[in-house]
Design a protein around this motif. Structure first.
Motif, PDB file in Angstrom:
ATOM      1  N   THR A   8       5.173  -6.305  -9.823  1.00  0.00           N
ATOM      2  CA  THR A   8       3.821  -5.739  -9.822  1.00  0.00           C
ATOM      3  C   THR A   8       2.831  -6.703 -10.457  1.00  0.00           C
ATOM      4  N   ASN A  56       1.698  -9.148  -8.085  1.00  0.00           N
ATOM      5  CA  ASN A  56       0.630  -8.571  -7.271  1.00  0.00           C
ATOM      6  C   ASN A  56      -0.711  -8.778  -7.970  1.00  0.00           C
ATOM      7  N   ILE A  61      -0.262  -7.734  -1.442  1.00  0.00           N
ATOM      8  CA  ILE A  61       0.166  -6.513  -0.760  1.00  0.00           C
ATOM      9  C   ILE A  61       1.670  -6.540  -0.515  1.00  0.00           C
ATOM     10  N   ASP A  97       3.156  -5.591  -3.671  1.00  0.00           N
ATOM     11  CA  ASP A  97       2.887  -4.171  -3.879  1.00  0.00           C
ATOM     12  C   ASP A  97       3.916  -3.310  -3.150  1.00  0.00           C
ATOM     13  N   ASP A 125       1.090  -0.348 -11.299  1.00  0.00           N
ATOM     14  CA  ASP A 125       0.903  -0.584  -9.867  1.00  0.00           C
ATOM     15  C   ASP A 125      -0.545  -0.318  -9.456  1.00  0.00           C
ATOM     16  N   SER A 126      -1.101   0.778  -9.954  1.00  0.00           N
ATOM     17  CA  SER A 126      -2.485   1.113  -9.605  1.00  0.00           C
ATOM     18  C   SER A 126      -3.475   0.124 -10.207  1.00  0.00           C
ATOM     19  N   ASP A 176      -3.444  -2.843  -8.058  1.00  0.00           N
ATOM     20  CA  ASP A 176      -4.099  -2.560  -6.780  1.00  0.00           C
ATOM     21  C   ASP A 176      -5.617  -2.526  -6.909  1.00  0.00           C
ATOM     22  N   SER A 224      -6.543  -4.882  -4.070  1.00  0.00           N
ATOM     23  CA  SER A 224      -7.000  -4.082  -2.929  1.00  0.00           C
ATOM     24  C   SER A 224      -8.308  -3.361  -3.183  1.00  0.00           C
ATOM     25  N   THR A 232      -5.298   1.971  -0.239  1.00  0.00           N
ATOM     26  CA  THR A 232      -6.138   0.810  -0.569  1.00  0.00           C
ATOM     27  C   THR A 232      -5.640  -0.499   0.047  1.00  0.00           C
ATOM     28  N   PRO A 233      -4.322  -0.760   0.142  1.00  0.00           N
ATOM     29  CA  PRO A 233      -3.911  -2.016   0.787  1.00  0.00           C
ATOM     30  C   PRO A 233      -4.352  -2.099   2.252  1.00  0.00           C
TER      31      PRO A 233
END
Length: 245
Positions: free
Chosen positions: A10, A13, A40, A43, A64-65, A68, A72, A142-143
């Motif tokens: 993550t 990412n 992504i 992710d 993770d969020s 993102d 993303s 979002t991705p």
């Protein structure tokens, strides 16, 4: 030790998204898109590894969020800002960061593009507290939205189509895309997830049809296929929901 592996992925990412943001600010859209794609991938891969190792955690979900939001959320917002800036003659504040220049030259119009970043963050926060979204998504992930936005400069760069370029670099088109993006991210439209509990065709017909047609469109249309695939995803989900009812 294995519980740290998904979180490390993550963070890759997040690193990819941070590098993409630097490239996007400097107008290097192809490089920015490359690192968004890489982010992504991480992710998707971190969740897969967490499930395989059976080490899902609340920390992993939050991390993770947060990753993102950058990869993303922030990056597509910056890309849209830069595209909107290209449609006007006003100076781009990202080209000069000193305070006096910012006060004198700030462009309110392109900042509309950053609504995508705000909408993405809001969607991710809602996702974290929504326990229903296991086999489907509410609104566009979002991705997928990031792919939609970063595909626009790639179409300009690689498709060599004056007609497509004229459409993409039209400020009203970009405003519509921005508003559509903000809406579809946070809508209550149920969109199917590409998660296979079994691999039988009957139970996964919608997913298989989507994957096959997506591959065909990518071969034929190249980067121009990405917006078409996103729209196809939304339409196919709507038809799938209607058939269930």
């Amino acid at each position: 030790m294995k519980k740290y592996i998904p979180n490390a992925i993550t963070l890759l990412n997040l690193l990819s998204g941070s590098i993409a943001a630097i490239f996007a600010v400097n107008g290097h859209f192809v490089s920015a898109a490359l690192f968004v794609f890489l982010g992504i991938f991480f992710d998707f891969f971190d969740g897969l590894v967490a499930r395989k190792l059976n080490v899902q955690s609340a920390l992993g979900l939050q991390l993770d969020s947060l990753a993102d939001v950058v990869t993303s959320g922030l990056v597509p917002g910056i890309v849209m800002y830069k595209l909107l800036a290209l449609t006007t003659d006003a100076p781009d504040v990202t080209s000069d960061w000193n305070v006096d220049s910012f006060k004198l030259n700030i462009m309110l119009f392109p900042i509309i593009g950053l609504l995508i970043t705000l909408a993405s963050a809001y969607r991710l926060a809602k996702f974290n507290i929504d326990e229903d979204q296991q086999s489907y998504f509410k609104g566009l992930p979002t991705p997928a939205n990031a792919l939609l936005i970063v595909s626009l400069p790639l179409i300009i760069e690689f498709q060599n189509s004056d007609a497509m370029n004229a459409i993409i670099l039209n400020k009203w088109f970009l405003i519509v895309v921005t508003l559509f993006s903000c809406y579809i991210l946070n809508s209550n439209i149920k969109l199917f997830a590409l998660k296979f509990e079994t691999y039988g065709f009957k139970a996964n017909a919608t997913r298989y049809i989507f994957i096959i047609l997506s591959v065909i469109l990518l071969i034929i249309l190249q980067f121009a296929a990405i917006p078409v695939i996103i729209l196809f995803y939304i339409i196919l989900s709507a038809l799938d929901n209607a058939s269930i009812k």
